[in-house]
Design an enzyme around this catalytic site. Structure first.
Site, mmCIF file in Angstrom:
data_model
loop_
_atom_site.group_PDB
_atom_site.id
_atom_site.type_symbol
_atom_site.label_atom_id
_atom_site.label_comp_id
_atom_site.label_asym_id
_atom_site.label_seq_id
_atom_site.Cartn_x
_atom_site.Cartn_y
_atom_site.Cartn_z
ATOM 1 N N GLU A 14 39.074 39.015 42.728
ATOM 2 C CA GLU A 14 37.621 38.935 42.590
ATOM 3 C C GLU A 14 36.884 39.768 43.633
ATOM 4 O O GLU A 14 35.721 40.130 43.423
ATOM 5 C CB GLU A 14 37.171 37.472 42.683
ATOM 6 C CG GLU A 14 37.596 36.623 41.497
ATOM 7 C CD GLU A 14 39.022 36.080 41.584
ATOM 8 O OE1 GLU A 14 39.759 36.472 42.523
ATOM 9 O OE2 GLU A 14 39.407 35.276 40.720
ATOM 10 N N HIS A 60 34.593 30.755 43.631
ATOM 11 C CA HIS A 60 35.310 29.579 43.145
ATOM 12 C C HIS A 60 36.307 29.142 44.199
ATOM 13 O O HIS A 60 36.586 29.871 45.151
ATOM 14 C CB HIS A 60 36.033 29.860 41.823
ATOM 15 C CG HIS A 60 37.193 30.792 41.943
ATOM 16 N ND1 HIS A 60 37.035 32.152 42.046
ATOM 17 C CD2 HIS A 60 38.527 30.571 42.008
ATOM 18 C CE1 HIS A 60 38.226 32.725 42.150
ATOM 19 N NE2 HIS A 60 39.141 31.791 42.147
#
Lengths: 288, 278
Positions: free
Chosen positions: B10, B116
């Protein structure tokens, strides 16, 4: 010198159909490569003109605004990618930029040209700012204008060149194709289009003195006319929105920068109303 | 000198969406190539600083933790790949001199690209000793338990603040500026790779300033889920107590046990989703 290059796909040489500009279109992989090459050409032009900081914005809505292949851009630029952006096609633009270039753009909805639309071909019939019909070029120009940044170049088809000549007479216009219809054109070869864009950006930045920020006036009132009344019903729920006609809501803000996210929110709300099944009795989404 | 390079996806330059990091995402192949190139940049930096053994871990969960393209990886490196493992840092032991975290992201709830904590679907917050912790913190604790310092963390600008909180001694490398969870202003991959390479080499030359992250035992751990059903399932983890409707907790004898408890809770919590007819 900081230069902002906002890149859409409909006005790129070779593009005439949605199947080239969005998934799962058969030619999407080619379309995004052509788009990336025109973006790269504009970056080279800006660097050649002495730009020290170049930002490229992936400004095409398909694939979550992730169309440009970052690895194929020149190394000396930043890429704005992805789709949660308050200022959409000009996210991050501010008064420190000397110029805004709009590459691969298209006419506003209702003005014949390749893939004419205003933000959403499915949702928007017309957008006016202080009574003046605008498309994406005009809206972005108004936002940039409030920040004191001139639009120095617009590339796309010959119909767009007409729209730009009327709105931004000082702006360099690059015509990479002649529209035959909404889904047909006579296009320049991509190599020549890229060459024209690169040279155009360099030339435009060389005559910055002649460029003017576009002024729409303050405050700004936007009338947003939808294609279906259900969309206006949904968008009218936005706080501050006024339903002025059956298909039209009115939004107001002190300036174009403050207005922009409201316009996008209203279009999103309108668009959502179409997601409800069985509402329109149609099997396919109307419009493009 | 042995260097462990843990990678995630990410926080790689150019990545802003799930469609770039998990199959069948349209851009998964591009995403994994960008990931592999940033991993290679860290390997080159480690070798330049005198590393004699470099282990790269493909830690991203998509595609069964098989995201790095083996045949494009720097030939001097070993690759830890595949998904029946306990963590993103399997094989890290006290023989390593440094851990490098490439391509990471902010913890869940902290704005940044694809924020997250382990699993975006299930986890609301993980706390260790009362402190909310994301993946860089969890990996840093795992390394710290072996006496290994985290020396560099790369990702977006928001992650660099989280890095500062956990590893003020580490080199933060910013390869993009988050605009929202799914948008960023990205540096060109070639420039991001140059920064990671140089940053890794610099960090390894200043090992004397780096410190392993230590947490005194016993270690209080809380795993707070997004749904009560997740906590219902996770409550079955050995040593677990139900702290509140969405949270299970335990007091672990050491960091390794605490981290294993977190993994167990998450795996069990995920079973809430698998039950048929829900």
């Amino acid at each position: 010198m900081k230069v902002y290059i906002s890149v859409d796909v409909e006005g790129v040489a070779g593009i005439v159909d949605q199947a080239q500009g969005s998934l799962p279109g058969i030619d999407y992989a080619r379309g995004r490569r052509l788009m990336t090459q025109e973006a790269a050409a504009a970056v080279r032009g800006a660097l050649a003109a002495g730009a020290s900081d170049v930002w490229v914005s992936d400004s095409h809505g398909a694939n979550g605004m992730r169309n440009i292949l970052i690895e194929d851009l020149p190394e000396d630029c930043w890429l704005i990618s992805g789709d949660t952006r308050p200022l959409g096609q000009v996210e991050g633009l501010d008064g420190t930029f000397a110029a805004l270039a709009l590459v691969g753009y298209h006419t506003r909805h209702g003005l014949s040209g390749v893939l004419d639309h205003t933000i959403s071909g499915r949702v928007v019939y017309e957008l006016t700012l202080n009574g003046r019909p605008v498309g994406e070029v005009g809206l972005n120009a108004a936002v940039a204008g409030h920040l004191g940044v001139p639009v120095v170049l617009v590339s796309g088809d010959h119909k767009l060149a007409g729209e730009v000549a009327e709105l931004l007479p000082w702006t360099e216009r690059i015509t990479v194709k002649e529209a035959i219809g909404r889904h047909a054109s006579r296009a320049m070869h991509p190599h020549r289009a890229c060459q024209a864009i690169e040279e155009g950006v360099r030339r435009a930045l060389g005559r910055l003195g002649e460029m003017r920020p576009f002024e729409i006036g303050k405050p700004v009132v936007a009338d947003l006319t939808f294609k279906y009344t259900t969309m206006a019903d949904a968008a009218a729920r936005l706080s501050g929105a006024e339903r002025v006609r059956d298909l039209t809501i009115r939004l107001a803000a002190p300036d174009a920068v403050a207005l922009y996210p409201q316009i996008m929110a209203a279009i999103d709300l309108g668009s959502l109303s179409m997601a409800a099944p069985m509402r329109l009795g149609a099997t396919a989404a109307p419009g493009a | 000198m042995k260097v462990y390079i843990a990678t995630d996806m990410e926080g790689i330059a150019g990545i802003v969406d799930r469609a770039q990091i998990s199959p069948p995402g349209v851009d998964f192949e591009r995403g994994r190539r960008l990931l592999t190139e940033e991993a290679n940049a860290a390997v080159r930096g480690a070798l330049a600083a005198g590393a004699t053994e470099v282990v790269v871990s493909g830690g991203h969960g998509g595609n069964g933790m098989r995201n790095i393209i083996d045949e494009r990886l720097h030939p001097a490196a070993w690759l830890v790949s595949g998904d029946t493992r306990r963590s993103m840092m399997d094989g890290l032991d006290a023989s390593f001199d440094a851990a490098v975290l490439v391509g990471f992201h902010t913890r869940h709830g902290r704005s940044g690209v694809l924020d997250h904590t382990i699993t975006a679907r299930d986890i609301y917050e993980v706390r260790v000793a009362g402190r909310p912790v994301g993946e860089i913190g969890l990996n840093g604790l795992a390394a710290g338990a072996q006496g290994v310092p985290v020396v560099l963390v790369s990702g977006d600008d928001r992650l660099s603040a989280e890095t500062q909180e956990w590893f003020p001694w580490a080199v933060p490398v910013v390869v993009k500026y988050a605009i929202g969870r799914h948008a960023a202003r990205c540096m060109h991959p070639a420039r991001a790779q140059a920064l990671i390479e140089r940053g890794t080499a610099d960090a390894l030359q200043r090992l004397d300033r780096m410190r392993p992250l230590r947490t005194p035992a016993p270690v209080a751990v809380e795993v707070q889920f997004k749904r009560t059903a997740h906590a219902d399932e996770a409550e079955r983890a050995p040593g677990a107590q139900r702290q509140d409707d969405t949270t299970v907790r335990t007091s672990a004898v050491d960091v390794a046990t605490a981290l294993r408890f977190v993994q167990t809770c998450i795996k069990l919590g995920a079973t809430a989703q698998n039950a048929p007819m829900r």
